[in-house]
Write an enzyme that holds these catalytic residues in place. Structure first.
Site, short mmCIF file in Angstrom:
data_model
loop_
_atom_site.label_atom_id
_atom_site.label_comp_id
_atom_site.label_asym_id
_atom_site.label_seq_id
_atom_site.Cartn_x
_atom_site.Cartn_y
_atom_site.Cartn_z
N ASP A 48 -56.27 33.60 -26.71
CA ASP A 48 -55.51 34.49 -26.98
C ASP A 48 -56.00 35.15 -28.34
O ASP A 48 -55.61 34.54 -29.53
CB ASP A 48 -53.97 34.13 -27.22
N LYS A 57 -50.11 34.60 -16.67
CA LYS A 57 -49.56 34.48 -17.84
C LYS A 57 -48.50 33.41 -17.96
O LYS A 57 -47.76 33.28 -17.27
CB LYS A 57 -48.90 35.80 -18.04
N GLU A 114 -59.90 29.15 -15.85
CA GLU A 114 -60.33 28.77 -17.15
C GLU A 114 -59.53 29.18 -18.13
O GLU A 114 -58.41 30.26 -17.78
CB GLU A 114 -61.66 29.42 -17.54
N CYS A 116 -37.28 21.22 -63.71
CA CYS A 116 -36.42 21.95 -62.75
C CYS A 116 -36.28 20.59 -61.76
O CYS A 116 -37.57 20.00 -61.00
CB CYS A 116 -36.86 22.86 -62.01
N TYR A 123 -67.16 33.81 -21.91
CA TYR A 123 -66.71 33.47 -20.82
C TYR A 123 -67.12 34.66 -19.70
O TYR A 123 -66.82 34.34 -18.50
CB TYR A 123 -65.12 33.38 -20.77
N CYS A 134 -33.00 30.77 -61.06
CA CYS A 134 -33.49 29.54 -60.03
C CYS A 134 -32.11 29.05 -59.52
O CYS A 134 -31.38 28.54 -60.00
CB CYS A 134 -34.27 28.20 -60.74
N LYS A 188 -57.08 31.66 -20.67
CA LYS A 188 -56.95 32.89 -21.24
C LYS A 188 -56.79 32.92 -22.71
O LYS A 188 -55.77 32.67 -23.21
CB LYS A 188 -55.91 33.66 -20.79
N CYS A 221 -39.77 29.50 -60.59
CA CYS A 221 -39.11 28.93 -61.88
C CYS A 221 -40.10 27.92 -62.58
O CYS A 221 -40.89 27.18 -61.88
CB CYS A 221 -37.85 27.79 -61.16
N CYS A 228 -31.85 25.07 -61.06
CA CYS A 228 -31.63 24.74 -62.21
C CYS A 228 -30.92 25.77 -63.10
O CYS A 228 -30.90 25.68 -64.20
CB CYS A 228 -32.94 24.01 -63.07
S1 IVH Z 1 -62.55 37.99 -17.96
C1 IVH Z 1 -64.10 41.73 -16.18
N1 IVH Z 1 -61.61 35.63 -18.88
O1 IVH Z 1 -57.90 38.92 -21.60
C2 IVH Z 1 -63.68 40.59 -16.86
N2 IVH Z 1 -60.79 37.58 -20.05
O2 IVH Z 1 -56.09 40.84 -20.15
C3 IVH Z 1 -62.68 40.66 -18.00
N3 IVH Z 1 -59.30 37.23 -21.98
O3 IVH Z 1 -59.89 41.78 -22.03
C4 IVH Z 1 -62.34 39.60 -18.74
N4 IVH Z 1 -59.44 35.10 -21.73
O4 IVH Z 1 -59.99 39.97 -23.69
C5 IVH Z 1 -61.64 36.99 -19.02
N5 IVH Z 1 -61.33 33.37 -19.79
C6 IVH Z 1 -61.11 34.96 -19.83
C7 IVH Z 1 -60.33 35.52 -20.99
C8 IVH Z 1 -60.15 36.93 -21.02
C9 IVH Z 1 -59.16 35.90 -22.54
C10 IVH Z 1 -58.99 38.43 -22.55
C11 IVH Z 1 -60.13 39.55 -22.48
C12 IVH Z 1 -59.42 40.78 -21.34
C13 IVH Z 1 -58.08 40.42 -21.42
C14 IVH Z 1 -57.45 40.99 -20.30
#
Ligand code: IVH
Length: 698
Positions: free
Chosen positions: A139, A342, A135, A459, A248, A436, A137, A454, A439
């Site tokens: 941000d 990552k 799934e 202008c 999640y 400016c 991650k 300005c 002008c």
């Molecule tokens: S699982 C024990 N799932 O990434 C379970 N984390 O670098 C831990 N994060 O602290 C988290 N998307 O804030 C999980 N789909 C996802 C996530 C996720 C973002 C963040 C979360 C965690 C950090 C770890």
């Protein structure tokens, strides 16, 4: 939650019922019914992204509930949609302890890292192949939420992982976190869920545009925006940021004797959360067997990164079987059953070579950093707005500096920081002009603002930017006219102002390089077409300060002719939805300026439509704003008669199946239209019987 057609129908019927002007909640049970309807529409809007009513209709229903609850305070329930709005400010954020510590994740960066991790996982479990759930991650900023007996009772920030800040009131401003959820159906009494709060790329860009317009420094990226928002003192300010939450991970549950039971897999948990009304990543997740399939999916997903409406910095791979997760356990830092993959960083360092100053449509002078061109995430960046003097001071920027820049998806690149330790003494301070750059008129700064402007209305820089804004896609949408052309015509003296667009000398233009007969006739046609644009596009196109597209629509609805604004006071304008003193003053000032009125008079005499189009005749009908299409043979009435009935009640008949369609009524022997409609989740498919029920209901 995948709403069944019959549930949608029931809710729609109920909605129409509650939209009747005279209908009021006079019994506690009626207030509860109204709450159900509101929750249904909130879920359609904030989780599914497929609203079934117009915003104004939702507001109408909300106001009805609010009125009933005001009259009968004992009817209010803690999970009522009215209870999101916190009153007063957060005095402080109490420290609370998470039910289970919030661990972080181990990182991986390529297929080799993933293979190593999978090998260890197989050794630990004794399995030859493991099922994984992948799934996004997200941000953003992580949170944990607790529900007890189906009610949201506490939300907290991650903090140090063991303890965080209690942000319950602020979290209620996040509309896709339900205030109540049916965990009882799964036999759950108390549940702690983890998730991430974020701002979509679109909300982030809109919010930053507002800040810049007000002369405030913009927020660096959606992640910082989300994290900062959770700790704001004023909950109503949090609401303005339009935060979203993805949930999640279920970290803790206690069960009751009854109910369907708790799922045995992670993907099952995500589905349960979805079924309870949360925005869990069920649409984005993928369950696969073996690490090779994981690596393949990761590579594919990374290529899709920019197409997502929100920021992600990688993927998370989790062992899908929860019993297996339990068996694998965790280290002191992270679970052994999950790993983050990552994505490649979209940061780079380069040299700030020079700073140029640009004058915008409202006269704001913006410094633009000219950089040694550098590629980041597939695009070459060579200039970046550095906003204003304060921002330059804050980031301690100097010409000649080495700077770290970041591009977050389709969000405009930003300078993260300068690197003063790399200076060699040849760097120069950035000097802000006092006049400016176009002008040469003096620049002014309003009190409390960070932007120099300005204020010479003549202008040339502002004039050309105003025309560019007027022709742009979201304003008058004059298709064959781009920014480059406006600049070229302006520089050649062929175009001086907005009315000049409709008085262009096409004979002269025909003699210019690059203008054949075809392009001239395209240009003429799109100018002609634009004369029919609705009033709200003209209002937006005028570029009145603080008036965005939504505001322009609100304004257009409030008048019959644009000149009605000449007589409106600040107080009157402030009665309109979302219009505060700043916008109201800006509108009053605009219409008090004779030059602006002259321009509008000129536009009207050139044939532009400055009137609000007539409201639809049956606007009050119960199908008002809804679209219908009939397919197959109807047995109870002729198709034409059915269509006429729809129109009588304010509905509209569409020519084909598209996402604009609300209802497809299916008769006998329906064919391809039905198949197509089934693929669009927002379309409600009705039998003839159901349609008749909807029709006769009032
Ligand atoms: S699982 C024990 N799932 O990434 C379970 N984390 O670098 C831990 N994060 O602290 C988290 N998307 O804030 C999980 N789909 C996802 C996530 C996720 C973002 C963040 C979360 C965690 C950090 C770890």
């Amino acid at each position: 939650m995948t709403d069944s057609a019959s549930h949608i129908l029931q809710m729609q019927t109920s909605t129409n019922h509650w939209l009747q002007p005279e209908k009021q909640a006079t019994q506690p049970a009626e207030a509860e019914e109204l709450r159900q309807v509101l929750r249904f529409h909130e879920h359609r809007y904030y989780v599914l992204n497929e609203p079934l009513v117009a915003d104004a209709e939702y507001d109408q229903l909300y106001k009805k509930l609010e009125a009933a609850e005001k009259l009968h305070p004992d009817w209010v329930t803690p999970a009522s949609p009215t209870q999101r709005v916190g009153s007063g400010l957060n005095a402080s954020f109490a420290t609370v302890t998470h039910l289970v510590p919030m661990l972080s994740l181990e990182n991986s960066y390529d297929a080799e890292d993933l293979n190593d991790w999978d090998r260890k996982a197989r050794e630990l479990t004794g399995l030859s192949e493991i099922e994984y759930c992948i799934e996004p991650k997200f941000d953003g900023a992580s949170i944990s939420v607790i529900y007890e007996h189906g009610l949201l009772t506490r939300s907290a920030t991650r903090g140090d992982g063991v303890q965080g800040d209690d942000i319950t009131t602020n979290s209620k401003q996040i509309r896709n976190i339900p205030l109540s959820a049916g965990f009882q159906n799964f036999g759950i009494d108390t549940i702690e869920i983890r998730g991430e709060v974020l701002m979509s790329k679109q909300s982030f860009a809109a919010y930053n545009a507002g800040l810049t317009e007000e002369g405030l420094p913009p927020l660096a990226n959606p992640r910082n925006a989300a994290a900062g928002s959770l700790r704001l003192k004023d909950p109503s300010e949090v609401q303005k940021r339009k935060l979203e939450a993805f949930l999640y991970h279920v970290s803790y549950t206690t069960s009751t004797a009854s109910g369907a039971g708790i799922p045995g897999t992670h993907s099952g948990m995500l589905q349960m959360l979805w079924d309870c009304g949360f925005r869990s990543p069920v649409q984005e997740m993928k369950v696969v067997k073996g690490i090779a399939a994981v690596a393949e999916h990761c590579a594919w997903f990374e290529s899709q990164r920019d197409a997502l409406p929100y920021e992600i910095d990688g993927l998370v791979i989790k062992v899908n079987d929860l019993a297996l997760q339990e068996k694998m356990g965790m280290t002191t830092h992270h679970p052994r059953w999950a790993i983050a993959y990552k994505f490649k960083a979209r940061q780079a360092t380069t040299v700030l070579r020079d700073v140029e100053f640009q004058v915008g449509r409202t006269g704001a002078v913006t410094p633009v950093a000219k950089l040694q061109p550098v590629p980041i995430g597939g695009v070459t960046v060579s200039s970046i707005s550095i906003h204003n003097e304060e921002y330059i001071r804050e980031k301690q920027l100097m010409i000649g500096d080495t700077v770290l820049i970041e591009r977050a998806g389709d969000v405009i690149p930003q300078i993260v920081k300068s690197q003063p330790e790399l200076r060699n003494g040849t760097e120069r301070a950035i000097l802000f002009p006092t006049t400016c750059p176009v002008c040469e008129a003096g620049l002014y700064k309003e009190e409390g603002e960070a932007v120099w402007r300005c204020i010479n209305v003549e202008c040339p820089a502002q004039a050309v930017e105003r025309i560019i804004h007027f022709v742009s896609k979201d304003a008058m949408d004059i298709r064959s006219f781009g920014e480059q052309q406006v600049r070229r015509f302006y520089e050649m003296g062929l175009l001086n102002d907005i009315p000049g667009l409709y008085q262009l000398d096409f004979e002269k233009i025909g003699t210019l390089e690059g203008f054949g007969k075809k392009s001239i006739s395209n240009l003429e046609a799109s100018l002609l077409q634009s004369k029919q644009q609705p009033l709200h596009r003209i209002i937006y196109g005028l570029g009145i300060r603080h008036v965005g597209e939504t505001m322009a629509k609100t304004l257009a609805r409030a008048v019959t002719h644009v000149f009605d604004f000449k007589n409106k006071t600040v107080e009157e304008l402030m009665q309109l939805e979302d219009i505060g003193p700043k916008v109201a003053n800006s509108i009053v000032n605009f219409f008090a300026n004779e030059k602006n009125i002259e321009m509008l008079q000129q536009l009207e005499s050139l044939g532009l439509n400055l009137q609000q189009a007539e409201q639809s005749i049956a606007a009050g009908g119960s199908f008002s704003g809804k679209t219908f299409l009939f397919t197959g043979t109807l047995t109870r009435m002729k198709r034409q008669a059915a269509e006429a009935k729809v129109e009588e009640q304010g509905g509209q008949i569409l020519g084909g199946v598209s996402s604009k369609l609300n209802y497809l009524v299916v008769g006998e022997d329906a064919g391809s239209k039905l198949e197509k409609a089934k693929k669009i989740a927002s379309i409600v498919i009705l039998s003839e019987e159901e349609f008749l029920k909807l029709l006769t209901h009032d």
